[in-house]
Scaffold this motif. Structure first.
Motif, mmCIF file in Angstrom:
data_model
loop_
_atom_site.group_PDB
_atom_site.id
_atom_site.type_symbol
_atom_site.label_atom_id
_atom_site.label_comp_id
_atom_site.label_asym_id
_atom_site.label_seq_id
_atom_site.Cartn_x
_atom_site.Cartn_y
_atom_site.Cartn_z
ATOM 1 N N ALA A 243 0.844 -1.198 0.000
ATOM 2 C CA ALA A 243 0.000 0.000 0.000
ATOM 3 C C ALA A 243 0.879 1.249 0.000
ATOM 4 O O ALA A 243 2.076 1.191 0.307
ATOM 5 N N VAL A 244 0.277 2.386 -0.359
ATOM 6 C CA VAL A 244 0.999 3.650 -0.454
ATOM 7 C C VAL A 244 0.141 4.756 0.127
ATOM 8 O O VAL A 244 -1.081 4.790 -0.069
ATOM 9 N N ALA A 245 0.792 5.685 0.840
ATOM 10 C CA ALA A 245 0.130 6.915 1.298
ATOM 11 C C ALA A 245 0.673 8.055 0.441
ATOM 12 O O ALA A 245 1.833 8.035 0.025
ATOM 13 N N MET A 246 -0.161 9.055 0.179
ATOM 14 C CA MET A 246 0.252 10.175 -0.667
ATOM 15 C C MET A 246 -0.260 11.473 -0.052
ATOM 16 O O MET A 246 -1.387 11.526 0.457
ATOM 17 N N ARG A 247 0.578 12.508 -0.085
ATOM 18 C CA ARG A 247 0.197 13.815 0.444
ATOM 19 C C ARG A 247 0.891 14.910 -0.342
ATOM 20 O O ARG A 247 1.842 14.667 -1.086
ATOM 21 N N SER A 248 0.423 16.132 -0.145
ATOM 22 C CA SER A 248 1.085 17.304 -0.694
ATOM 23 C C SER A 248 2.115 17.773 0.322
ATOM 24 O O SER A 248 1.857 17.746 1.532
ATOM 25 N N SER A 249 3.246 18.235 -0.151
ATOM 26 C CA SER A 249 4.254 18.772 0.763
ATOM 27 C C SER A 249 3.752 20.030 1.469
ATOM 28 O O SER A 249 4.292 20.419 2.496
ATOM 29 N N LEU A 250 2.709 20.654 0.937
ATOM 30 C CA LEU A 250 2.147 21.857 1.550
ATOM 31 C C LEU A 250 1.016 21.562 2.521
ATOM 32 O O LEU A 250 0.556 22.457 3.231
ATOM 33 N N ASP A 251 0.541 20.312 2.562
ATOM 34 C CA ASP A 251 -0.582 19.946 3.431
ATOM 35 C C ASP A 251 -0.351 18.556 4.005
ATOM 36 O O ASP A 251 -0.861 17.569 3.497
ATOM 37 N N HIS A 252 0.417 18.494 5.066
ATOM 38 C CA HIS A 252 0.743 17.209 5.665
ATOM 39 C C HIS A 252 -0.455 16.569 6.364
ATOM 40 O O HIS A 252 -0.422 15.382 6.673
ATOM 41 N N GLY A 253 -1.499 17.333 6.609
ATOM 42 C CA GLY A 253 -2.662 16.810 7.315
ATOM 43 C C GLY A 253 -3.611 16.008 6.450
ATOM 44 O O GLY A 253 -4.397 15.210 6.953
ATOM 45 N N THR A 254 -3.569 16.211 5.152
ATOM 46 C CA THR A 254 -4.442 15.472 4.241
ATOM 47 C C THR A 254 -3.624 14.380 3.573
ATOM 48 O O THR A 254 -2.729 14.669 2.785
#
Length: 97
Positions: A51-62
């Motif tokens: 599995a993989v998690a993905m986020r924006s470097s500008l929004d670590h909460g999402t």
């Protein structure tokens, strides 16, 4: 024995619930090679069972999480150009080419 549509849906919901229940507070986040930590970028973390998690470097909460099958389908689609952006004319509507 093949799964019914209802069984497949229930299995996928169970997989998703288990994936989002994982504590990922200590995972290592990776950006694309050649990008810097201060740059706006997409970051991914590898989770158990492919599995993989993905986020924006500008929004670590999402943080979005994908099963191995979902991630594989996304990567293959991206390699095939399925998600290539279409040029946008100045009026904001997609180019009809």
């Amino acid at each position: 024995m093949t799964e019914t549509e209802a069984e497949i849906k229930a299995r996928k919901e169970r997989e998703r619930d288990e994936l989002y229940a994982l504590d990922i507070s200590g995972v290592e986040w990776h950006g694309a090679p050649g990008t810097e930590e201060h740059e706006e970028r997409v970051e991914i973390a590898y989770l158990p069972d492919g599995a993989v998690a993905m986020r924006s470097s500008l929004d670590h909460g999402t943080v979005l999480r994908y099963t191995e099958a979902e991630w594989r389908a996304f990567v293959l689609g991206a390699r095939d150009g399925e998600f290539d952006l279409q040029p946008m004319p100045h009026d904001g509507e997609p180019d009809a080419r």
